[in-house]
Design a protein around this motif. Sequence first.
Motif, PDB file in Angstrom:
ATOM      1  N   ALA A 154       0.835  -1.201   0.000  1.00 56.01           N
ATOM      2  CA  ALA A 154       0.000   0.000   0.000  1.00 56.01           C
ATOM      3  C   ALA A 154       0.869   1.250   0.000  1.00 56.01           C
ATOM      4  N   GLY A 155       2.010   1.183   0.791  1.00 54.98           N
ATOM      5  CA  GLY A 155       2.920   2.336   0.861  1.00 54.98           C
ATOM      6  C   GLY A 155       3.529   2.623  -0.497  1.00 54.98           C
ATOM      7  N   VAL A 156       3.985   1.526  -1.165  1.00 54.55           N
ATOM      8  CA  VAL A 156       4.592   1.695  -2.490  1.00 54.55           C
ATOM      9  C   VAL A 156       3.586   2.289  -3.458  1.00 54.55           C
ATOM     10  N   LEU A 157       2.371   1.716  -3.411  1.00 58.63           N
ATOM     11  CA  LEU A 157       1.340   2.200  -4.345  1.00 58.63           C
ATOM     12  C   LEU A 157       1.016   3.665  -4.102  1.00 58.63           C
ATOM     13  N   SER A 158       0.900   4.029  -2.802  1.00 62.33           N
ATOM     14  CA  SER A 158       0.531   5.417  -2.527  1.00 62.33           C
ATOM     15  C   SER A 158       1.674   6.365  -2.904  1.00 62.33           C
ATOM     16  N   ALA A 159       2.950   5.880  -2.741  1.00 58.45           N
ATOM     17  CA  ALA A 159       4.086   6.720  -3.150  1.00 58.45           C
ATOM     18  C   ALA A 159       4.083   6.892  -4.665  1.00 58.45           C
ATOM     19  N   LEU A 160       3.838   5.758  -5.375  1.00 54.98           N
ATOM     20  CA  LEU A 160       3.808   5.832  -6.840  1.00 54.98           C
ATOM     21  C   LEU A 160       2.691   6.742  -7.323  1.00 54.98           C
ATOM     22  N   ALA A 161       1.584   6.735  -6.533  1.00 55.65           N
ATOM     23  CA  ALA A 161       0.437   7.525  -6.954  1.00 55.65           C
ATOM     24  C   ALA A 161       0.664   9.007  -6.737  1.00 55.65           C
TER      25      ALA A 161
END
Lengths: 288, 205
Positions: free
Chosen positions: A172-179
């Motif tokens: 989730a952290g990676v996804l939110s950073a990518l987003a």
Amino acid sequence: MKHLLCASVNRVLEAYHDGELPVEEQIVVETHLSECYLCASEAKSLRMVRDALRASADVPIETPGFVSRQSYGMTAAHAAAYGDTSMNGGEPGLARAAAMSLDAQLASMSSAVISRVKAERAQSLPSRIARLFEDLHLVWAALAATTATVTAAATVAGVLYFAPKERSDSLAGVLSALAAPGSDRNPMMLDKFIAPPRFEAEPIIENMPLTTEGTDVMLAVSGVVTQDGRLAFPSLVSSSPYSVAEDRRVMDQVSTIRFEPATRGGAPVAVNFVWLLERTNVRGKISS
Amino acid sequence: MAEGLVVKPIPAFTWADTNDREAALIQQCVAGDEQACSDLVASHQRMVYQLALHLLADHNEALDLSQEVFLQVFRTLPRFRAQSSLRTWIYRIVVNQAKNRQRWWRRRHRAAQVSLDEHVLAHGELPANGNGISPDRVFGQRELAARLKDALLGLPFDQRTAIVLREIDGLSYEEIAFSQGVAVGTVKSRLARAREILRAELRQL
């Protein structure tokens, strides 16, 4: 008893003839007809039409198999219709045979209708759906596949929505950073659309040590200038001529420096940044 | 008077008058009971055929129409809400289907065609084949019926339907109105016009 004029009777004569009048009016008209020849003959003509129509209804109209056309003069059907049995003598049982033939035709029509209705029902949507469920093997397989898909989708959703975003190594952290490009966790590369971070005034690192030879020193420090202007994750890129203790002292000073953050379209963004530190020795010229 | 006391008959038809047996039969048909469907056809096919024959004046057409009518009956039976008796409802379907067929038929100039059989039956021009029956003896009745039949076929479809339903099938004004999808007043005027023409035809004889 009320007496009626012929005009009034004429108005209701058809309704009387059709039996559509209330009983009391029916009786009044009846009485008038028994006394008035003109109206009675009108009523009679209505009855004649009815009788003739009923008689004509018994005249077969182009009915193959229903009437023998060769036996002209008087067909059996006519004879039967007019109740003149003597005329039927020539062709005994003809009317019966003809009538049976019509019955046979009607019966075959009936069976055609029933089989057609059956066929239509068999092809109708509800029965096709019902047939689909006759073989439950397929249903179980479909149910299992559907369940597996739903479970997998729920797991993915769970990972996304219930894993802590604060952990940068979580999905989730990676996804939110990518987003969110330009956030502290996903710093951008400097390009022509980004105004680079600046200083209010050029900072000076105090007591940058000299090399043992006393020559000039240049250090490259890489890091991320965050949205609030801090230099995060500073590290030395070039090899340092200093001791570990001296390195740490320099890096401690570097990490306290505040920038005006880089901006992209007016909004502060985090950027990757390489900073060159230089110590220059200024020497006076020794005059001879 | 020969017909004596004519008393208004108790109408065989009232709105929502569908007796239990008929309702049960309909339910069984809707549920797909083949025997019930067969019974329904058997109990109404002669009536349907006769009406179709009077309206179309052709045996094969009438048989064909009867088949179409029963197919339509079974297709729409689930929507039958007993607002009329089943019989009247079926009459209505016959009238509608016959009307459609009449239009189709007229477009193809059926009216211009007269089969030899029809001509012979209507006019009786062939000599008797020597079976000892005097043509004169039967001429009157046969001629009367045939002329009436011709006059009937010459009537506009709506008037012909009204008079056939009334005089041959014995439907009440209200039932005829339901079958034709018009008001009772319209039925009365159609009947009056049809009778006027038929009486004129009879007077000529």
